[in-house]
Design an enzyme around this catalytic site. Sequence first.
Site, mmCIF file in Angstrom:
data_model
loop_
_atom_site.group_PDB
_atom_site.id
_atom_site.type_symbol
_atom_site.label_atom_id
_atom_site.label_comp_id
_atom_site.label_asym_id
_atom_site.label_seq_id
_atom_site.Cartn_x
_atom_site.Cartn_y
_atom_site.Cartn_z
ATOM 1 N N ASN A 2 11.060 -2.997 0.154
ATOM 2 C CA ASN A 2 12.574 -2.267 0.351
ATOM 3 C C ASN A 2 12.286 -3.091 1.735
ATOM 4 O OD1 ASN A 2 13.057 -1.358 -2.311
ATOM 5 N ND2 ASN A 2 11.854 0.404 -1.401
ATOM 6 N N ILE A 59 8.448 0.642 2.038
ATOM 7 C CA ILE A 59 8.504 0.033 2.462
ATOM 8 C C ILE A 59 7.931 -1.303 2.977
ATOM 9 C CG2 ILE A 59 8.546 -0.149 5.509
ATOM 10 C CD1 ILE A 59 7.344 2.576 6.188
ATOM 11 N N ARG A 106 14.629 3.886 7.005
ATOM 12 C CA ARG A 106 16.121 3.287 6.128
ATOM 13 C C ARG A 106 16.727 3.764 7.504
ATOM 14 N NH1 ARG A 106 15.492 5.383 1.013
ATOM 15 N NH2 ARG A 106 14.497 7.412 1.867
ATOM 16 N N ARG A 156 -4.614 12.612 -9.143
ATOM 17 C CA ARG A 156 -4.737 11.561 -7.811
ATOM 18 C C ARG A 156 -5.429 11.950 -6.885
ATOM 19 N NH1 ARG A 156 -1.969 10.679 -2.912
ATOM 20 N NH2 ARG A 156 -2.855 8.838 -2.113
ATOM 21 N N ASP A 203 -8.867 7.790 -4.276
ATOM 22 C CA ASP A 203 -8.023 6.454 -3.589
ATOM 23 C C ASP A 203 -9.128 5.822 -2.725
ATOM 24 O OD1 ASP A 203 -5.870 5.910 -3.322
ATOM 25 O OD2 ASP A 203 -4.674 7.835 -2.339
#
Length: 364
Positions: free
Chosen positions: A319, A316, A272, A82, A139
Amino acid sequence: MALVLVVNAGSSSIKAAVFDGGLSETLRIEAQGIGQTGALRVGKAPARALALPDHRTAFTAILAGLRDTGIATADLSAVAHRVVHGGPDLGETTEVTPAVRAAIAAAQPLAPLHNPHHLSAIDALAALMPELPQYAAFDTGFHRTNPAVARRYALPERPETADLRRYGFHGISYESLVRNFTAQTDADLPPRLLALHLGNGASLCAIHEGQSVATTMGFSPLGGLTMGTRAGEIDAGAVLHLVGDLGLEAAQRLLHHDSGLLGLSGQTADMRQLAESDSERARFARDHFCYWITRQAGAMIAAMGGIDGIAFTGGIGENDSAVREKVLANLRWAGNIPSWVIPAAEEKHIARQALALLKAPAPS
């Protein structure tokens, strides 16, 4: 069966995964703390302390870790990297030739926090396994379909501004999402899809008929949304003011590493932990994150001329249901829009592209 080692190299860590010819992940391995207190994690085993002074040493340890699990160097058919920035010329996944390596190096000023480490990984593996083909996936590539009015800043045409444009990032994630959409959702790809890659780095992409037509990140991965430690949207005048007050290096650190959720909360960049906190600053940081997602979503919807669906991906996005619900609530003005959660599969997508190039006939 062909095995491809997919590599995501950063300044102090190398995340790698092995995929077989059927695109099944067979092993995950990570070198951590490169140049600091090093450690190697192989599969699900606990990380073990290991001196890793540089990327070449880290790759030597990774290859040894592969051998310990029964994967010999000779079993690998290719390595696929990547690469954050392909510069103005590189977009499609391609084999790393001397010319491609030179182009990645030339793009280092455009991505000084990323491309040097990608090059270190490429060079380290070339030294350790010179006969093994290496491929690079960019990317920025998926966003090359953005129209010129979306890409260009309102700057004069001068040599020093030639490479200043909105490149966009997270393209591998978005391209993978488009490819896997129907298989993941049992639905047709919406003509006008708002895709949200939400993680420590975060961006939005307006996908019209399967192609990117606008995205929130611009010249660098610093722009656009509020992120874990990156400032996101900020006036250029404020940046110049910071540079004048702090100097270039300190301003770069503040904008890249000390801002975003971390800067707003004064606690952490981890969503979180912010969700579990009863701090007013933590709540404000989460609200700021959602506000700028929905504010900039309006621009993405305008770029597509409407909206037919929303897809969430990234740590994010996948989840944090409270973030998804807040964003969808903020976008109710756009109508009853179907939404999906699609697991990120960037590494698998990179492996797929590398395998396709391995199988492609050599040009005559």
